[in-house]
Design a protein around this motif. Structure first.
Motif, short mmCIF file in Angstrom:
data_model
loop_
_atom_site.label_atom_id
_atom_site.label_comp_id
_atom_site.label_asym_id
_atom_site.label_seq_id
_atom_site.Cartn_x
_atom_site.Cartn_y
_atom_site.Cartn_z
N GLU A 1 -68.17 15.77 44.26
CA GLU A 1 -68.73 14.71 43.58
C GLU A 1 -70.07 14.09 44.10
O GLU A 1 -71.21 13.71 43.66
CB GLU A 1 -67.86 13.90 43.06
CG GLU A 1 -68.59 12.59 41.99
CD GLU A 1 -67.40 11.61 41.53
OE1 GLU A 1 -68.11 10.45 41.01
OE2 GLU A 1 -66.43 11.81 41.77
N GLY B 1 -72.98 16.21 44.53
CA GLY B 1 -73.75 16.28 43.16
C GLY B 1 -74.78 15.03 43.06
O GLY B 1 -75.79 15.29 42.16
N PRO C 1 -75.71 19.00 41.40
CA PRO C 1 -74.50 19.40 40.96
C PRO C 1 -74.46 20.89 41.70
O PRO C 1 -75.07 21.80 41.40
CB PRO C 1 -74.45 19.57 39.45
CG PRO C 1 -75.23 18.49 39.13
CD PRO C 1 -76.44 18.39 40.13
N ARG D 1 -75.39 27.06 43.98
CA ARG D 1 -76.21 26.31 42.83
C ARG D 1 -76.36 27.38 41.79
O ARG D 1 -77.46 28.19 42.09
CB ARG D 1 -77.46 25.62 43.47
CG ARG D 1 -78.26 25.27 42.34
CD ARG D 1 -78.28 23.64 42.27
NE ARG D 1 -79.37 22.85 41.48
CZ ARG D 1 -78.99 22.35 40.39
NH1 ARG D 1 -77.79 22.09 40.01
NH2 ARG D 1 -80.02 21.63 39.69
N LEU E 1 -75.72 25.53 36.21
CA LEU E 1 -75.75 24.44 36.95
C LEU E 1 -77.08 23.67 36.73
O LEU E 1 -77.59 22.45 36.43
CB LEU E 1 -75.30 24.06 38.47
CG LEU E 1 -73.86 24.17 38.37
CD1 LEU E 1 -73.32 24.38 40.01
CD2 LEU E 1 -73.03 23.11 37.79
N THR F 1 -83.82 22.68 44.01
CA THR F 1 -82.93 22.32 42.96
C THR F 1 -83.22 23.32 41.85
O THR F 1 -82.33 23.41 40.82
CB THR F 1 -82.87 20.71 42.70
OG1 THR F 1 -84.17 20.50 42.02
CG2 THR F 1 -82.44 20.04 43.82
#
Length: 325
Positions: free
Chosen positions: A23, A26, A31, A68, A72, A112
């Protein structure tokens, strides 16, 4: 001291440690799916520095698999670049365009917005220093991202070494900085990242002229910061080091709200200002600090300092060190 947050898994019940770590990552990165063979007694620590739009964090953890996935990414994408400096440990990373092995003194880039699968090697703990910067702050075309992610970068030489030294020094000790220094340090880091990316891309004519111009300016600014203590640092020597004319150098700085000489003077004053309030340098005379940063004449330094900060070097040092007595 900079604004920072420190977390250690040993502050939590054993059964909650791994889930909380998932968590936490993330929130500080993006995440991810994480796997670990030590979930029954997971150990990790993280220290996060808030530098405005840029975030720096150092972490030590047991070997993990970070994934990843496209799902997500669709669910949550902070649209940032992530750079990791490997301090301890090794492993491999898989991206859409390449697979790369990494080891200590390597830097690698992730986005990301792109899938990745990063696997730590088995064995001892992994330690990294990581940097997150928004894509919107980098003057490079977004379609260049696939050429950047996973690209192996040595932290022992060139632009990689320059960025690695800055990150290592920054995370080693933040006591010399004030919270208000955070955004300024973030700006410096973002400039170094942009210059590194421009170097990695070897973009040449593939980049628009304005982007190439900005990338060159960033490389020059990084060079200036590295050479600030050089008493012979002048527009002519800077231009020669970058194989451009002095007149073109001055044109590059027209958008910086300062001439080249003024930009150098500001950076030197900022460095001297930090040293003046560094408790470790309390015994160093003011004139020695001034000389170190390119002001051999005390009167010139005092005049420039007062013009920049509205106070004398002596008064600022006295006020800044009072809190450290």
């Amino acid at each position: 001291m900079l604004d920072e947050t420190v977390f250690r898994t040993d502050a939590l019940p054993v059964a909650d440690r791994f889930d909380y770590w998932v968590e936490l990552l993330g929130r500080t990165h993006a995440p991810m799916e994480l796997r670990c063979d030590c979930t029954d007694d997971f150990r990790a620590s993280q220290r996060v520095l808030d530098l405005g739009a840029v975030t720096v964090w150092s972490a030590t953890y047991q070997p993990l698999v970070f994934r990843r996935t496209p799902k997500l990414i669709r669910q949550s994408d902070p649209e940032a670049y992530h750079l990791s400096l490997v301090v301890q440990g090794s492993g491999t990373g898989e991206w859409p365009t390449r697979e790369t092995a990494y080891k200590p003194h390597d830097l690698f880039v992730t986005s990301t917005s792109l899938p990745n699968d990063i696997r730590s090697s088995t064995g001892g703990p992994v330690t990294i220093i990581a940097l997150e910067t928004p894509k919107a702050l980098l003057p490079l075309p977004p379609d260049m991202a696939p050429r950047l992610v996973g690209a192996p970068v040595s932290a022992r030489e060139g632009m990689g070494a320059l960025l690695a030294r800055f990150l290592t020094q920054l995370t080693a000790d933040t006591t010399a900085y004030q919270p208000s220094d955070g955004p300024r340090l973030g700006t410096v880091l973002n400039d170094l990242v942009a210059a590194l990316f421009a170097h990695l891309l070897e973009a040449g004519d593939r980049l628009p002229p304005e982007t190439r111009r900005r990338a060159l300016t960033l490389r020059i600014q990084a060079f200036i910061r590295e050479q600030l203590r050089d008493p012979y640092l002048t527009p002519a020597t800077i231009a020669a080091a970058h194989h451009i004319s002095t007149s073109y150098l001055h044109r590059l700085f027209r958008d910086e709200d300062a001439t080249v000489a003024e930009w150098i003077r500001r950076r030197r004053l900022e460095a001297a200002r930090r040293d003046l309030t560094d408790p470790a340098l309390r015994a160093v005379p003011i004139h020695a600090i001034a000389t170190r940063w390119g002001f051999p004449r005390a009167a010139d330094f005092s005049r420039a300092y007062r013009a920049a900060y509205g106070t004398t070097p002596k008064d600022h040092r006295h006020q800044g060190l009072n809190g450290h007595k």
